[in-house]
Design an enzyme around this catalytic site. Structure first.
Site, PDB file in Angstrom:
ATOM      1  N   TYR A   1       8.712   6.201  -0.246  1.00  0.00           N
ATOM      2  CA  TYR A   1       8.506   5.929   1.177  1.00  0.00           C
ATOM      3  C   TYR A   1       9.110   7.043   2.016  1.00  0.00           C
ATOM      4  O   TYR A   1      10.164   7.592   1.657  1.00  0.00           O
ATOM      5  CB  TYR A   1       9.191   4.622   1.584  1.00  0.00           C
ATOM      6  CG  TYR A   1       8.438   3.379   1.175  1.00  0.00           C
ATOM      7  CD1 TYR A   1       7.457   2.844   1.997  1.00  0.00           C
ATOM      8  CD2 TYR A   1       8.712   2.734  -0.022  1.00  0.00           C
ATOM      9  CE1 TYR A   1       6.760   1.701   1.636  1.00  0.00           C
ATOM     10  CE2 TYR A   1       8.019   1.593  -0.396  1.00  0.00           C
ATOM     11  CZ  TYR A   1       7.052   1.078   0.432  1.00  0.00           C
ATOM     12  OH  TYR A   1       6.364  -0.050   0.064  1.00  0.00           O
TER      13      TYR A   1
ATOM     14  N   TYR B   1       6.874   1.941  -7.710  1.00  0.00           N
ATOM     15  CA  TYR B   1       8.225   2.489  -7.526  1.00  0.00           C
ATOM     16  C   TYR B   1       9.280   1.536  -8.064  1.00  0.00           C
ATOM     17  O   TYR B   1       9.072   0.330  -8.124  1.00  0.00           O
ATOM     18  CB  TYR B   1       8.483   2.834  -6.057  1.00  0.00           C
ATOM     19  CG  TYR B   1       8.395   1.681  -5.068  1.00  0.00           C
ATOM     20  CD1 TYR B   1       9.472   0.824  -4.869  1.00  0.00           C
ATOM     21  CD2 TYR B   1       7.249   1.477  -4.307  1.00  0.00           C
ATOM     22  CE1 TYR B   1       9.402  -0.210  -3.950  1.00  0.00           C
ATOM     23  CE2 TYR B   1       7.168   0.459  -3.385  1.00  0.00           C
ATOM     24  CZ  TYR B   1       8.258  -0.394  -3.214  1.00  0.00           C
ATOM     25  OH  TYR B   1       8.174  -1.413  -2.303  1.00  0.00           O
TER      26      TYR B   1
ATOM     27  N   ARG C   1       8.009  -2.114  -8.779  1.00  0.00           N
ATOM     28  CA  ARG C   1       6.988  -2.795  -7.974  1.00  0.00           C
ATOM     29  C   ARG C   1       5.600  -2.289  -8.351  1.00  0.00           C
ATOM     30  O   ARG C   1       5.383  -1.080  -8.409  1.00  0.00           O
ATOM     31  CB  ARG C   1       7.187  -2.501  -6.467  1.00  0.00           C
ATOM     32  CG  ARG C   1       8.417  -3.065  -5.772  1.00  0.00           C
ATOM     33  CD  ARG C   1       8.578  -4.565  -5.796  1.00  0.00           C
ATOM     34  NE  ARG C   1       7.367  -5.380  -5.690  1.00  0.00           N
ATOM     35  CZ  ARG C   1       6.696  -5.641  -4.582  1.00  0.00           C
ATOM     36  NH1 ARG C   1       7.084  -5.174  -3.435  1.00  0.00           N
ATOM     37  NH2 ARG C   1       5.627  -6.415  -4.604  1.00  0.00           N
TER      38      ARG C   1
ATOM     39  N   HIS D   1       1.311  -1.218  -4.004  1.00  0.00           N
ATOM     40  CA  HIS D   1       0.928  -2.181  -2.964  1.00  0.00           C
ATOM     41  C   HIS D   1       0.911  -1.507  -1.606  1.00  0.00           C
ATOM     42  O   HIS D   1       1.592  -0.501  -1.390  1.00  0.00           O
ATOM     43  CB  HIS D   1       1.893  -3.374  -2.942  1.00  0.00           C
ATOM     44  CG  HIS D   1       3.313  -2.969  -2.683  1.00  0.00           C
ATOM     45  ND1 HIS D   1       4.158  -2.529  -3.681  1.00  0.00           N
ATOM     46  CD2 HIS D   1       4.029  -2.889  -1.536  1.00  0.00           C
ATOM     47  CE1 HIS D   1       5.322  -2.221  -3.167  1.00  0.00           C
ATOM     48  NE2 HIS D   1       5.281  -2.407  -1.861  1.00  0.00           N
TER      49      HIS D   1
ATOM     50  N   HIS E   1       1.633  -2.637   2.362  1.00  0.00           N
ATOM     51  CA  HIS E   1       2.147  -3.697   3.240  1.00  0.00           C
ATOM     52  C   HIS E   1       1.206  -3.874   4.427  1.00  0.00           C
ATOM     53  O   HIS E   1       0.764  -2.874   5.020  1.00  0.00           O
ATOM     54  CB  HIS E   1       3.536  -3.325   3.763  1.00  0.00           C
ATOM     55  CG  HIS E   1       4.590  -3.245   2.699  1.00  0.00           C
ATOM     56  ND1 HIS E   1       5.419  -4.298   2.386  1.00  0.00           N
ATOM     57  CD2 HIS E   1       4.958  -2.229   1.878  1.00  0.00           C
ATOM     58  CE1 HIS E   1       6.254  -3.939   1.420  1.00  0.00           C
ATOM     59  NE2 HIS E   1       5.997  -2.687   1.085  1.00  0.00           N
TER      60      HIS E   1
HETATM   61 FE   LIG Z   1       6.911  -1.741  -0.662  1.00  0.00          FE
END
Ligand SMILES: [Fe+3]
Lengths: 251, 203
Positions: A118, A157, A167, A170, A172
């Site tokens: 991110y 990640y 995870r 995905h 969000h």
């Molecule tokens: Fe996330």
């Protein structure tokens, strides 16, 4: 400060996921033990039912042409260069539980880059940042409730819920309906991800049919030749809608 | 899970058919570059003499501040209007940056995240006597489904929600003025009944 508790193993988490008693509803229980961060952040007291037809929450915020720019829906065009990764188009319809389109409302997305990182200061996953990708998009739904984004497929990640926690990829999503009671923040997953069985956040939705509604469909007809792969993710907002609007005509 | 199963639901039906909803998922820890926007807590038009500050802290079940909560606010305008107005994220058409509200329309909507110490603040206009509260929606890492609550800036003579609560629970929804023009509303996500904030279910 006390030493942090030892991390659980994936096997511990798997066993807890398998043992979780389904809450019955389509939404996660706020206290879902395999997702460790939920332990101290969910209410213990019963929620207070509000059935007041005058409740302000039965109306909601509105957004318009000044709130988004023409480039906001294309996450690949927000910098001087092109981001790395697999270009995708994600589109779908936003409706309420009666199937009525949610028109001209704000849809926001955010995501990791293709490497699973991110553009957020506190993400310390040692994967590369992409100077050409911020991972934030916005658009308004059209008159049929449709939205569309062009972006790149995010990477999986690691996180520290338990040892070797990863995870699944995905995106969000944040959505507004016609009433504040219809507010939704959720995550869209990609079909066939091998990480699904291991992820306590996805499994916090204990009903398998409800869980499948979080997985987009790959739709070949939505793929654009020589450009992007197409996914469809339709979204249904829960909660009572505004009482003061005129009933929508069914299509 | 069977990835091949169609997840989509047809939305072309008629009548009152109920379509199953998309489940909620946590906002996670990394929304900070996406959801908060400049002047997200500046609901009140600049210079409006009616403006008041509403602020507080968010705490978890151990009494620790929650530094990564996102709060949203929705309220009626001082004249009682509930239609809101677009423009909370009004943009600069030249560079796309957020300019903030135009200083004329009251959009009724605000969004702020908590600071490292769990503190948040918004500057807004007083809601009308007929609905003297600011609706609050709480998102956070660790919270799988958002929570609604209300900050009552004035204690109404009669209110269907407040009147149904025992006194020690009712008190958690009151945001009294600490000093003129500054109202305090702490949110406790988990705790004993006299401490945990009353959260709302709209069915
Ligand atoms: Fe996330």
């Amino acid at each position: 400060m006390a030493a942090p508790p030892a991390l659980s193993s994936q096997a511990d988490i798997d066993a807890e996921i398998a043992a979780a008693v389904p809450g019955g509803g389509p939404h996660p229980d706020r206290g879902y033990a395999p997702y460790r961060s939920s332990a101290l952040r969910h209410p213990h007291q019963r929620l207070a039912a509000v059935r007041d037809p005058e409740a302000v929450e039965l109306s909601g915020p509105v957004f318009g042409a000044t709130d988004v720019t023409a480039l906001d829906h294309d996450l690949t065009r927000q910098h001087l260069g092109e981001p790395l990764g697999e270009r995708i188009t994600v589109t779908g319809r936003v409706t309420d539980r009666q199937g009525r389109p949610v028109r001209h409302q704000l849809v926001e997305i955010w995501q990791a880059n293709a490497a699973g990182r991110y553009a957020h200061q506190r993400d310390d996953h040692p994967a590369p940042l992409d100077p050409n990708f911020t991972g934030v998009g916005r658009c308004l739904t059209d008159g049929e409730g449709r939205y569309s984004f062009t972006t790149i497929k995010p990477g999986a990640y690691p996180w520290r819920n338990h040892l070797n926690a990863w995870r699944p990829a995905h995106i969000h999503f944040s959505l507004f309906g016609t009433a504040f009671t219809q507010r939704l923040v959720t995550q869209m997953y990609f079909p066939g991800d091998p990480l699904f069985p291991y992820d306590p956040i996805l499994h916090s939705v204990t009903d398998p049919a409800a869980r499948r509604r979080l997985v987009a469909d790959y739709v070949h007809a939505l793929s654009q030749p020589e450009f992007s792969l197409g996914y469809r993710f339709d979204i249904v907002l829960d909660g009572p809608a505004a009482t003061w609007t005129e009933p929508e005509e069914q299509r | 899970m069977n990835e091949q199963a169609a997840h989509g639901t047809s939305c072309t039906g008629t009548g009152n058919r109920t379509v199953p909803p998309t489940p909620s998922q946590t906002v996670g820890p990394f929304y900070g570059h996406a959801l908060p926007f400049p002047r997200g807590g500046a609901l009140a038009p600049e210079g409006d003499l009616r403006a008041l500050t509403l602020h507080g802290r968010v705490f978890d079940g151990a009494g620790q501040p929650v530094p990564d909560a996102l709060l949203e606010f929705w309220q009626a305008a001082p004249d009682g209007s509930r239609t809101g107005a677009p423009g909370s994220l009004r943009r600069d058409p030249a560079d796309g940056s957020v300019l903030g509200r135009d200083g004329v329309e009251f959009t009724g909507f605000g969004r702020v995240s908590t600071d490292a110490d769990g503190h948040w603040a918004v500057r807004t206009l007083p809601p009308p006597q007929s609905a003297p509260y600011v609706a609050v929606c709480v998102f956070a890492r660790g919270l799988l489904h958002h929570l609604y609550t209300r900050a009552y800036l004035a204690e109404p003579a009669a209110d269907p929600l407040l009147d149904a609560l025992p006194a020690h629970r009712r008190a958690t929804l009151l945001a009294p003025a600490e000093r003129p023009g500054v109202h305090r509303f702490d949110i406790t996500l988990q705790g004993e009944p006299d401490r945990e904030t009353v959260f709302l279910d709209f069915g």
